[in-house]
Design an enzyme around this catalytic site. Structure first.
Site, PDB file in Angstrom:
ATOM      1  N   GLY A 144       0.682  -1.590   0.440  1.00  0.00           N
ATOM      2  CA  GLY A 144       0.096   0.176  -0.029  1.00  0.00           C
ATOM      3  C   GLY A 144       0.845   1.072  -0.002  1.00  0.00           C
ATOM      4  CB  CYS A 145       2.340   3.154  -1.954  1.00  0.00           C
ATOM      5  SG  CYS A 145       3.093   1.498  -2.370  1.00  0.00           S
ATOM      6  N   GLY A 146       1.713   5.692  -1.279  1.00  0.00           N
ATOM      7  CA  GLY A 146       1.212   7.178  -1.498  1.00  0.00           C
ATOM      8  C   GLY A 146       1.931   7.255  -2.812  1.00  0.00           C
TER       9      GLY A 146
ATOM     10  CG  HIS B 258       6.114   5.101  -4.855  1.00  0.00           C
ATOM     11  ND1 HIS B 258       6.156   3.768  -3.930  1.00  0.00           N
ATOM     12  CD2 HIS B 258       4.700   4.978  -4.779  1.00  0.00           C
ATOM     13  CE1 HIS B 258       5.474   2.705  -3.454  1.00  0.00           C
ATOM     14  NE2 HIS B 258       4.332   3.127  -4.141  1.00  0.00           N
TER      15      HIS B 258
ATOM     16  CG  ASN C 202      -1.745   2.647  -3.020  1.00  0.00           C
ATOM     17  OD1 ASN C 202      -1.918   1.946  -2.662  1.00  0.00           O
ATOM     18  ND2 ASN C 202      -3.042   3.381  -2.281  1.00  0.00           N
TER      19      ASN C 202
END
Lengths: 505, 380
Positions: free
Chosen positions: B12-14, B181, B208
């Site tokens: 999961g990510c920004g 990221h 993401n």
């Protein structure tokens, strides 16, 4: 000659329950149940095939069928069925005949493959709330598309060859009028139409009354060319060249003359009462280039408006053969595994020739990808699909869609007694006897078929959603969603799957 | 095929990214500030950036960024590079000490011109570069080419993204497009190569989500010679884009509709209303079904002439976009945009599967006069 063959089954009648209504007597075409002179009913065990028709229709449930217990001295090699087969041949000198698919306990790879589901990192999708797409297109696909955008409108510049649109990736496999009754054919055609999928005529031609279901019918061109004429090719959504069948790879077909009545005769274009013999090979196909000629003859005859499928039995060299078929110009390859059914086949061939469809699908899909031609053909898998789980696993291995036939017959009432070749099917399915075939009500049979496939589609949607997928094409060849239990390394390599519990990679 | 550490990467990510459509060059500190806001969307196990227009003095050379585990890997890779390219320059990638960034591999960059011999004449320079990248990544243990485009570069590491940006001294680069990221991997332990972006040529993808269709996509691109050595969803997206946009020459909007296609019900409706358009979308799904990305995702893609933002067709991961003058911003959170451009002309939430596309309007890149003081508030 005194027969040494003992009965296979024993009928038990609960005399407290039996009301002597004689339903069993009327239902059994094998004449197992009889009325004695004093009016009481008795049964002749040796004629029973265990089709369960009498058991199902007995109003008081007074009947049960059991295995006939005869003592065979403990022996893993010379079992009761082995001895029975030897006696049959010793008494007749003939080839043993049977019906339906291979019943032997070979490994069922479906039962060694487990599906994935989403947890936390990837939300599962609820098919009751979100769209779930099972639509599938079969046919040859170009490698790329040319799309032009100009003045706010988009236009396709590539011509795409004809595609079959399936609303569910399940079709009814080839069963001929002759092998099965007209009512069974009509039920299949109607259900296919309702479901947005296709039925397949087999090699028996297409009865004129079924022309109205042409848009949902695949017509077969087999080695006997029975019932093949211009109109037949026109009254179809797709054409299928039948090279082989999973139940009997390498041999032809035989519809006994007793099944060739007025209607079958007209549809197949052969005389009433004559045996319909399909040769083992097509007499105009002795190699792959000849197949290509037939494919293009059919395309020319239908002006390139319909996809052409080639159906083969899954045999040892299935991957290379499929590559050849793709390059010969087929739009679809149907691969029939060794558990596929039949109306009649020599037992020894049904039980010993061919390979499991699971391994065949994986081998063919991998091979076509290695050669960079997977887009040129669709793969349809056939042969013994028992449930929606088998179907979804086949797609994850690389099939575009599947054919079902035995499951469809079971839905209509078949109890897999394997006596289709006798023409005495008590369920009105594998028979041309008007008294028997009228037992199959096409309205009810079509509804049962519709229900079965609709239920499977529902289950497939649930499983797809669980994997976080909302369109079936995203599962096609997606083998990471399958994990193996209880298979050898070599088997897993052919299937292209990892063992359950191995890290994601 | 075994992945790196034998594991596939899910996370999961920004995300954040921006570009100046006029080609103004912007200091890399801006992308650090933007991603810093999304600190909580990462867990310190990876982050990265890509900047475009950062090597104006070497803009005609393929800029290879390579990480090596050891000198042996470096020697073996350089042997391949020397055989296949003329080298216009090579040096360590400049870094500064950041206490939290540890266990750095050898980081080296090369500016290369392909030297195609007679046998290779029929392939393009781009294909030749891809072939080299695949060769090194696939065959040399401990070597990983993580950037290979012209006048652009990817920078990635294990750590929080803002620390990584400072480690790579991004404030010393200026680019017209930047993407960033921050990673929250649920799987791979820290390996530098596993961080985003993933690149091939000038394509850089930050992502993401978790692509449920991964293996279908992987096996599709592998049919065309790409090798998914990383086994991450994101790598496959970069190859899909390269295949569709560079080989198949699909328009960007159309390629986005392949990755996140309309539902059949929408296509059926379109076919009734505007037949020709409906036919296009029907054919796209028929032919490119294996390229569709299924499952939750939001991606930002950088390339030489623009930027693309896209979410999955159910929008299971967030994506917002904004504009201010010639600037286009795309991020997983509004805060990441507001941090560097508080007074936007417009801010919108793209609908599921609706691409946000920024295009470089000029071919000549303008130098921005303003020099950013690292202490001051950046406002683009």
């Amino acid at each position: 000659m005194k027969s040494y063959i003992l009965p296979e089954f024993k009928i038990k009648r609960d005399n407290e329950r039996c009301i002597e209504c004689q339903v069993c007597v009327r239902q059994c075409a094998f004449e197992v149940h009889k009325v004695s002179q004093d009016g009481s009913i008795y049964s002749e065990n040796d004629k029973c095939v265990a089709c369960e028709r009498c058991v199902t229709f007995c109003p008081t449930k007074a009947l049960t069928i059991e295995e006939y217990e005869h003592y065979i001295k403990d022996n893993a090699n010379w079992t009761a069925s082995v001895q029975r087969n030897i006696w049959k041949q010793a008494e007749t000198g003939g080839v043993l005949l049977t019906g339906m698919g291979n019943p032997k306990p070979y490994p069922i790879y479906w039962d060694h493959l487990l599906l994935n589901a989403s947890q936390v990192t990837n939300p599962s999708i609820d098919p009751l709330r979100e769209p779930m797409e099972l639509r599938t297109y079969l046919g040859s696909k170009p490698e790329s598309l040319e799309v032009e955008i100009s003045g706010g409108s988009v236009r396709l510049k590539t011509k795409v060859s004809p595609q079959l649109k399936l609303e569910v990736p399940i079709m009814f496999s080839a069963m001929s009028f002759g092998a099965i009754s007209y009512n069974a054919c009509e039920a299949l055609a109607r259900a296919a139409t309702e479901l947005g999928t296709y039925c397949n005529t087999g090699e028996g031609g297409l009865h004129e009354k079924l022309y109205k279901y042409a848009d949902h019918t695949i017509v077969q061109v087999a080695s006997g060319r029975f019932g093949v004429h211009k109109k037949y090719l026109e009254k179809a959504a797709a054409l299928e060249i039948k090279i082989g069948q999973g139940a009997k790879p390498g041999i032809g077909g035989h519809l006994p003359g007793e099944k060739v009545g007025e209607e079958v005769s007209r549809t197949r274009m052969i005389p009433v009462g004559s045996d319909a013999l399909s040769p083992a090979p097509h007499h105009d196909i002795y190699s792959i280039e000849d197949l290509s000629q037939l494919i293009y003859s059919l395309k020319e005859a239908t002006e390139y408006t319909k996809p052409v499928s080639v159906k083969i039995a899954a045999v040892h060299n299935v991957a290379a053969i499929s590559s050849g078929i793709a390059r010969a110009g087929a739009d679809i390859i149907a691969i029939d595994g060794f558990r596929g059914g039949t109306g009649a086949a020599p037992t020894v061939i049904r039980d010993n020739v061919g390979i499991p469809v699971e391994l065949a699908i994986a081998a063919v899909d991998s091979r076509l990808r290695e050669e960079g031609i997977r887009n040129r053909v669709s793969i349809v898998a056939a042969g013994g699909f028992r449930s929606s789980a088998d179907v979804i696993k086949a797609i994850a291995l690389g099939a575009d869609a599947v054919y079902i036939a035995t499951a469809a017959l079971v839905a209509m009432g078949c109890h897999v007694c394997q006596k289709c070749y006798t023409g005495k099917c008590n369920w009105g399915i594998a028979t041309q006897d008007p008294k028997l075939s009228k037992r199959l009500n096409p309205d009810i049979a079509a509804e049962r078929l519709y229900n079965l496939v609709a239920a499977w589609a529902h289950e497939i949607s649930e499983m797809l959603g669980g994997m976080g997928i909302n369109a079936i094409e995203s599962l096609k060849g997606n083998r990471l969603h399958l994990r193996a239990v209880g298979l050898t390394k070599e088997e897993m390599d052919v299937l292209g799957v990892k063992v359950a519990g191995a890290p994601l990679s | 095929m075994e992945g790196i550490n034998g594991r596939r990467n899910i996370s999961g990510c920004g995300l954040t990214g921006f570009m100046s459509e006029e080609g103004r060059l912007i200091n890399g500190e801006a992308i650090i500030r933007s991603i810093e806001v999304l600190h909580d969307r990462s867990n310190g196990l990876g982050g990265g950036f890509a900047g475009y227009g950062i090597y104006p003095h070497k803009k005609d050379f393929y800029a290879f960024h390579i990480m090596y585990d050891d000198a042996e890997a470096k020697d073996a890779s350089e042997k391949i590079i020397e055989e296949r390219f003329s080298i216009s320059g090579e040096e360590p990638i400049p870094t500064r000490k950041v206490s939290t960034i540890t266990k750095a591999p050898i980081l080296w960059r090369y500016f290369l011109k392909p030297e195609l011999d007679e046998c290779d004449k029929d392939i393009s320079e781009d294909d030749y570069v891809i072939e080299t990248v695949m060769l090194i990544n696939d065959t040399i243990p401990g070597a990983y080419v993580f950037s290979s485009g012209k006048n652009m570069g990817a920078f990635k590491a294990v750590g929080y993204p803002e620390e990584i940006g400072r480690f790579y001294r991004l404030d010393e680069y200026e680019g017209y497009t930047w993407i960033g990221h921050g990673r929250f991997p649920t799987n791979t332990p820290g390996w530098w190569g596993g961080a985003h972006p993933f690149t091939i040529l000038d394509w850089a993808v930050v992502h993401n989500g978790e692509i449920s269709s991964y293996d279908a996509n992987r096996r599709y691109v592998e049919m065309y010679g790409y090798k998914c050595t990383m086994l991450t969803d994101t790598e496959v997206v970069a190859y899909l884009l390269d295949l569709m946009l560079r080989y198949h020459r699909l328009p960007v909007e159309i390629a986005c509709k392949v990755l996140a296609p309309p539902f059949w019900s929408e296509i059926d409706r379109l076919k009734e209303e505007r037949k020709e358009e409906g036919n296009v979308f029907e054919a796209l799904r028929q032919i490119y079904g294996s390229a569709m990305l299924n499952g939750p995702f939001a991606i930002i893609v950088g390339h030489a002439s623009g930027i693309i933002g896209l979410s999955d067709r159910m929008k299971l991961r967030p994506l917002v976009a904004g504009r201010k003058d010639d600037m286009l911003f795309i991020a997983s959170e509004e805060a990441a945009i507001r941090e560097i451009s508080p007074n936007l002309d417009i801010l919108w939430h793209p609908r599921a599967g609706e691409p946000v596309i920024g295009e470089l309007k000029r071919t000549s890149i303008k130098k921005q006069a303003k020099v950013i003081n690292l202490k001051e508030r950046i406002v683009l």
